[in-house]
Design a protein around this motif. Structure first.
Motif, PDB file in Angstrom:
ATOM      1  N   PHE A   5       0.917  -1.082   0.001  1.00 47.75           N
ATOM      2  CA  PHE A   5      -0.128  -0.091  -0.135  1.00 47.75           C
ATOM      3  C   PHE A   5       1.136   1.269  -0.099  1.00 47.75           C
ATOM      4  O   PHE A   5       1.841   1.184   0.536  1.00 47.75           O
ATOM      5  N   CYS A   6       0.477   2.269  -0.796  1.00 50.54           N
ATOM      6  CA  CYS A   6       1.235   3.601  -0.683  1.00 50.54           C
ATOM      7  C   CYS A   6       1.539   4.242   0.539  1.00 50.54           C
ATOM      8  O   CYS A   6       0.203   4.301   1.229  1.00 50.54           O
ATOM      9  N   PRO A   7       2.484   4.526   1.122  1.00 50.58           N
ATOM     10  CA  PRO A   7       2.691   5.160   2.669  1.00 50.58           C
ATOM     11  C   PRO A   7       2.168   6.364   2.488  1.00 50.58           C
ATOM     12  O   PRO A   7       1.940   6.880   3.592  1.00 50.58           O
ATOM     13  N   LEU A   8       1.867   6.935   1.290  1.00 53.47           N
ATOM     14  CA  LEU A   8       1.361   8.426   1.574  1.00 53.47           C
ATOM     15  C   LEU A   8      -0.017   8.521   1.422  1.00 53.47           C
ATOM     16  O   LEU A   8      -0.615   9.427   2.236  1.00 53.47           O
ATOM     17  N   CYS A   9      -0.765   7.768   0.708  1.00 49.59           N
ATOM     18  CA  CYS A   9      -2.119   7.973   0.593  1.00 49.59           C
ATOM     19  C   CYS A   9      -2.952   6.686   0.667  1.00 49.59           C
ATOM     20  O   CYS A   9      -4.217   6.520   0.719  1.00 49.59           O
ATOM     21  N   GLY A  10      -2.345   5.483   0.689  1.00 46.99           N
ATOM     22  CA  GLY A  10      -3.163   4.037   1.050  1.00 46.99           C
ATOM     23  C   GLY A  10      -3.358   3.513  -0.010  1.00 46.99           C
ATOM     24  O   GLY A  10      -4.201   2.331   0.090  1.00 46.99           O
ATOM     25  N   ALA A  25       4.830   1.004  -7.093  1.00 46.25           N
ATOM     26  CA  ALA A  25       4.427   2.346  -7.182  1.00 46.25           C
ATOM     27  C   ALA A  25       2.747   2.735  -6.958  1.00 46.25           C
ATOM     28  O   ALA A  25       2.171   1.500  -6.900  1.00 46.25           O
ATOM     29  N   CYS A  26       2.492   3.743  -6.631  1.00 43.62           N
ATOM     30  CA  CYS A  26       1.066   4.010  -6.485  1.00 43.62           C
ATOM     31  C   CYS A  26       0.571   4.791  -7.810  1.00 43.62           C
ATOM     32  O   CYS A  26       0.948   5.597  -8.337  1.00 43.62           O
ATOM     33  N   PRO A  27      -0.608   4.074  -7.944  1.00 43.14           N
ATOM     34  CA  PRO A  27      -1.278   4.657  -9.420  1.00 43.14           C
ATOM     35  C   PRO A  27      -2.165   6.042  -8.667  1.00 43.14           C
ATOM     36  O   PRO A  27      -2.530   6.653  -9.873  1.00 43.14           O
ATOM     37  N   SER A  28      -2.040   6.192  -7.866  1.00 41.51           N
ATOM     38  CA  SER A  28      -3.177   7.432  -7.423  1.00 41.51           C
ATOM     39  C   SER A  28      -2.291   8.655  -7.280  1.00 41.51           C
ATOM     40  O   SER A  28      -2.483   9.633  -7.931  1.00 41.51           O
ATOM     41  N   CYS A  29      -1.209   8.525  -6.312  1.00 40.53           N
ATOM     42  CA  CYS A  29      -0.366   9.807  -6.093  1.00 40.53           C
ATOM     43  C   CYS A  29       0.924   9.802  -6.820  1.00 40.53           C
ATOM     44  O   CYS A  29       1.451  11.004  -6.869  1.00 40.53           O
ATOM     45  N   GLY A  30       1.142   8.725  -7.379  1.00 38.01           N
ATOM     46  CA  GLY A  30       2.639   8.727  -8.145  1.00 38.01           C
ATOM     47  C   GLY A  30       3.881   8.198  -7.467  1.00 38.01           C
ATOM     48  O   GLY A  30       5.004   8.300  -7.754  1.00 38.01           O
TER      49      GLY A  30
HETATM   50 ZN   LIG Z   1      -0.151   7.243  -3.303  1.00 37.03          ZN
END
Ligand SMILES: [Zn+2]
Length: 189
Positions: A5-10, A25-30
């Motif tokens: 899970f993205c540590p910045l936005c989950g 990688a996070c598909p939401s926040c990059g």
């Molecule tokens: Zn993210």
């Protein structure tokens, strides 16, 4: 290491080719997972021919080391080493500069351990906190063989005492201070 899970936005991560390899990688926040780093600091404090050491109350319990610990997200090396000195020895210190950097890449995390030469008031005795440190005192190198002394702490102390190199000091004129007001540069120039 797999980051689910993205540590910045989950958001659940995806695998993405970036910078020469597949990464989480996070598909939401990059956000992209490049590496896990852990940075530790150690304080070398001398009083005459003696050096400040602590006996660890946390694993490895009983091992003697330089006062040391991991830095917090918001800290610089300088603020971290002052905090660790205060926590483990109750001494108020000041970093004079960097004298040694150890780097151990491990699978779980890539570790940096930075030793800083520090100074404390000459007339105050260290006091252990009773948890992280069970003893704290200035130790003469002739006692080293009788202690369970960390090999790396011993390496730093003995090389420093033999060579007395100039530490890399904290540079005051950070070139883009406005953007990073808490940033620090340690360098010989
Ligand atoms: Zn993210």
């Amino acid at each position: 290491m797999i980051i689910h899970f993205c540590p910045l936005c989950g958001t659940p991560t995806i695998r993405r080719y970036d910078g020469g390899r597949e990464r989480d990688a996070c598909p939401s926040c990059g956000w992209v997972h490049y590496s896990e780093m852990a940075v530790g600091v150690g304080a070398l404090v001398l009083r005459g021919e003696r050096v400040l050491l602590v006996e660890r109350g946390i694993p490895p319990v009983g091992r003697w080391t330089l006062p040391s610990g991991w830095i917090e997200q918001e800290e610089t090396l300088e603020t971290a080493v002052r905090r660790e000195l205060k926590e483990e020895t109750a001494l108020d210190g000041r970093a004079l500069g960097v004298i040694c950097i150890r780097n151990i890449p491990k699978m779980a995390r890539n570790e940096l351990y930075v030793c800083l030469l520090c100074e404390v008031a000459p007339d105050v005795e260290p006091v252990p906190d009773g948890e992280e440190s069970t003893q704290a005192r200035f130790v003469h190198p002739s006692e080293f063989d009788s202690l369970d002394l960390s090999l790396f702490s011993r390496f730093v102390v003995e090389r420093y005492l033999a060579l007395r190199p100039q530490p890399w000091p904290l540079t005051a004129d950070f070139p883009y201070r406005e953007a990073y007001p808490d940033a620090a540069i340690f360098s010989p120039f």
